[in-house]
Design a protein around this motif. Structure first.
Motif, PDB file in Angstrom:
ATOM      1  N   TYR A   1      -8.099   9.988  -8.644  1.00 11.78           N
ATOM      2  CA  TYR A   1      -7.986   9.119  -7.318  1.00 11.78           C
ATOM      3  C   TYR A   1      -7.677   7.821  -7.910  1.00 11.78           C
ATOM      4  CZ  TYR A   1      -6.457  13.007  -5.232  1.00 11.78           C
ATOM      5  OH  TYR A   1      -5.877  14.569  -5.120  1.00 11.78           O
ATOM      6  N   ASN A   2      -9.249   7.199  -7.903  1.00 10.93           N
ATOM      7  CA  ASN A   2      -9.091   6.051  -8.637  1.00 10.93           C
ATOM      8  C   ASN A   2      -8.893   5.331  -9.251  1.00 10.93           C
ATOM      9  OD1 ASN A   2     -10.294   3.493  -7.300  1.00 10.93           O
ATOM     10  ND2 ASN A   2     -12.253   4.006  -6.394  1.00 10.93           N
TER      11      ASN A   2
ATOM     12  N   SER B   1       0.984  -1.666   0.040  1.00  9.18           N
ATOM     13  CA  SER B   1      -0.189   0.207  -0.108  1.00  9.18           C
ATOM     14  C   SER B   1       0.744   1.133   0.160  1.00  9.18           C
ATOM     15  CB  SER B   1      -1.121  -0.142   1.154  1.00  9.18           C
ATOM     16  OG  SER B   1      -0.254  -0.467   2.413  1.00  9.18           O
TER      17      SER B   1
ATOM     18  N   VAL C   1      -4.829  -1.192   1.131  1.00 10.02           N
ATOM     19  CA  VAL C   1      -5.753   0.091   1.601  1.00 10.02           C
ATOM     20  C   VAL C   1      -5.488  -0.279   4.011  1.00 10.02           C
ATOM     21  CG1 VAL C   1      -7.045   1.675   2.005  1.00 10.02           C
ATOM     22  CG2 VAL C   1      -6.594   1.083  -0.232  1.00 10.02           C
TER      23      VAL C   1
ATOM     24  N   PRO D   1      -5.150   4.220  -3.695  1.00  3.84           N
ATOM     25  CA  PRO D   1      -6.064   4.526  -3.000  1.00  3.84           C
ATOM     26  C   PRO D   1      -7.350   3.815  -3.251  1.00  3.84           C
ATOM     27  CG  PRO D   1      -6.783   4.696  -5.625  1.00  3.84           C
ATOM     28  CD  PRO D   1      -5.325   4.077  -5.003  1.00  3.84           C
TER      29      PRO D   1
ATOM     30  N   PHE E   1     -12.738  10.484  -4.163  1.00  4.44           N
ATOM     31  CA  PHE E   1     -11.050   9.850  -4.422  1.00  4.44           C
ATOM     32  C   PHE E   1     -11.957   9.426  -5.956  1.00  4.44           C
ATOM     33  CE2 PHE E   1     -10.522   8.875   0.423  1.00  4.44           C
ATOM     34  CZ  PHE E   1      -8.597   9.358   0.157  1.00  4.44           C
TER      35      PHE E   1
ATOM     36  N   ARG F   1       3.725   6.806  -2.622  1.00  2.03           N
ATOM     37  CA  ARG F   1       2.074   6.575  -3.099  1.00  2.03           C
ATOM     38  C   ARG F   1       1.449   5.497  -2.215  1.00  2.03           C
ATOM     39  NH1 ARG F   1       1.652   5.410  -9.821  1.00  2.03           N
ATOM     40  NH2 ARG F   1      -0.456   5.056  -9.585  1.00  2.03           N
TER      41      ARG F   1
ATOM     42  N   THR G   1       1.081  10.630  -2.582  1.00  2.00           N
ATOM     43  CA  THR G   1       0.163  11.143  -3.977  1.00  2.00           C
ATOM     44  C   THR G   1      -0.138   9.040  -4.370  1.00  2.00           C
ATOM     45  OG1 THR G   1       0.397  10.979  -7.054  1.00  2.00           O
ATOM     46  CG2 THR G   1       1.995   9.345  -5.159  1.00  2.00           C
ATOM     47  N   PHE G   2      -2.041   9.436  -4.761  1.00  2.00           N
ATOM     48  CA  PHE G   2      -2.722   8.473  -5.321  1.00  2.00           C
ATOM     49  C   PHE G   2      -2.151   7.526  -6.497  1.00  2.00           C
ATOM     50  CE2 PHE G   2      -4.861  10.561  -1.961  1.00  2.00           C
ATOM     51  CZ  PHE G   2      -5.103   9.396  -0.596  1.00  2.00           C
ATOM     52  N   ASN G   3      -2.374   8.543  -7.292  1.00  2.00           N
ATOM     53  CA  ASN G   3      -2.243   8.591  -9.003  1.00  2.00           C
ATOM     54  C   ASN G   3      -0.491   8.846  -9.353  1.00  2.00           C
ATOM     55  OD1 ASN G   3      -1.910  11.360  -8.394  1.00  2.00           O
ATOM     56  ND2 ASN G   3      -4.027  11.513 -10.073  1.00  2.00           N
TER      57      ASN G   3
END
Length: 373
Positions: free
Chosen positions: A367-368, A2, A310, A19, A364, A16, A221-223
């Motif tokens: 970012y998903n 994660s 997550v 998400p 989200f 990173r 960052t999620f992306n």
């Protein structure tokens, strides 16, 4: 995995994160409960009513999971130091079966007292509740808590004496959970990384020195593109569905008796056979004992299906002033952060839960990038 580390930006680590996958069809239930706030702080004191001796322990607000064991230790110490040799003190009643009642009962049994818990709400297999629930089907408020170990949401800073007691209760409670984690004798306690995007001033005010671990300012960052400044540290998370069930079973194993009983008045409590009574009734204490300083802070959570990977706590403030936060429990991912003062209805409110869900889903969406599960 994660948490993936990327090259530094502005001399800060870039992490990173996976998400959460939050969509309407992944909602599995609601959780709601009334957290017992008390102006002036937790009431931990002795009171004689009729021929009974009461030891009050209520008013922990949203901090019960974080400080409950510590305050229960302090209440027990007051009782034992004064009445240990009293001939009628070996049989003790505890009113309430949330965190405070269970911790108190465990301490009493470990020190040789005969204990009966009287409560009309007890620990369920799952802490879900529904808008059409009745009182008999609702779980205790303790079980709906997100379980993020930060001892705030109650009046701990009103005087120097109360602040000192708060710090002691924090340390006693944190040590208990760390011991539980070390011995692995009860489930649901784990260290969790925390990603906190908004201010952490409330954490700095409420957490004694040394109990927040590995703190640093980072970018997350999620992306892989959008970078978000965040506070990053380690604390504990307590999954109530697991931990409270195991805590109750530990009490039963040690000989605590449970009686299903509702009290409308103090006179009904006075009819109990026990002469020493620990009052751990939370919000009900205000009405039962005529304490005008007690009022509920209603909390509500929307539980989504968990997203693999997550496994971190997250909180941010969004454009409309609301907060989005989630708590990574074993079987669900509860989302929400809402406090409604003086709402005495313990059932979830559809409108509020829908707002919590939509705020999180919208945040989200961009970012998903995780695959559909």
């Amino acid at each position: 995995m994660s948490h993936q580390e990327l090259p530094k930006v502005d001399n800060k680590r870039v992490i990173r994160l996976i998400p959460p996958v939050l969509t309407q069809d992944r909602i599995v239930g609601f959780k709601a409960g009334l957290r017992p706030f008390r102006r002036g702080g937790v009431r931990v004191e002795e009171e004689k009513i009729g021929n009974k001796i009461f030891f009050h322990n209520y008013g922990h607000g949203a901090g019960g999971v974080s400080v409950g064991y510590g305050y229960s230790t302090l209440a027990f110490s007051k009782f034992a130091s004064k009445y240990h040799d009293a001939h009628d003190a070996k049989k003790v009643a505890v009113i309430g079966s949330g965190y405070i009642g269970l911790f108190t009962s465990l301490l009493l049994r470990e020190n040789g007292y005969v204990v009966t818990i009287y409560a009309d709400k007890t620990i369920k297999t799952s802490g879900f509740s529904y808008p059409d629930s009745d009182d008999k089907t609702l779980p205790t408020t303790s079980q709906i808590a997100g379980g993020f170990w930060v001892p705030y949401g109650y009046d701990f800073n009103c005087t120097a004496e109360v602040r000192e007691i708060h710090e002691l209760a924090c340390r006693l409670s944190f040590a208990f959970f760390e011991k539980t984690l070390h011995h692995k004798n009860m489930r649901g306690v784990s260290y969790k990384k925390t990603v906190h995007v908004d201010s952490i001033d409330y954490i700095k005010r409420s957490v004694p020195n040394g109990l927040i671990k590995d703190y640093e300012d980072v970018k997350v960052t999620f992306n892989g593109v959008d970078l978000i400044d965040a506070h990053y540290f380690t604390t504990l998370l307590i999954d109530g569905d697991l931990f409270l069930n195991d805590l109750k079973q530990e009490c039963i194993r040690k000989g605590v008796q449970f009686v299903d009983k509702h009290f409308n008045t103090v006179n009904e409590i006075l009819s109990l056979e026990e002469n020493f009574i620990f009052n751990c009734t939370g919000c009900s204490a205000g009405k039962l004992f005529n304490d005008p300083n007690v009022y509920p802070l209603k909390g509500q959570l929307v539980a989504f299906k968990p997203t693999p990977g997550v496994d971190y706590f997250f909180r941010t403030q969004i454009e409309n002033g609301a907060f989005v936060s989630f708590y990574p429990q074993q079987d669900v991912l509860p989302v929400g952060l809402v406090e409604q003062k003086d709402d005495w209805d313990p059932r979830p409110t559809v409108e509020t839960c829908n707002r919590i869900a939509q705020n999180a889903i919208k945040y989200f969406e961009k970012y998903n990038t995780a695959p559909k599960l």
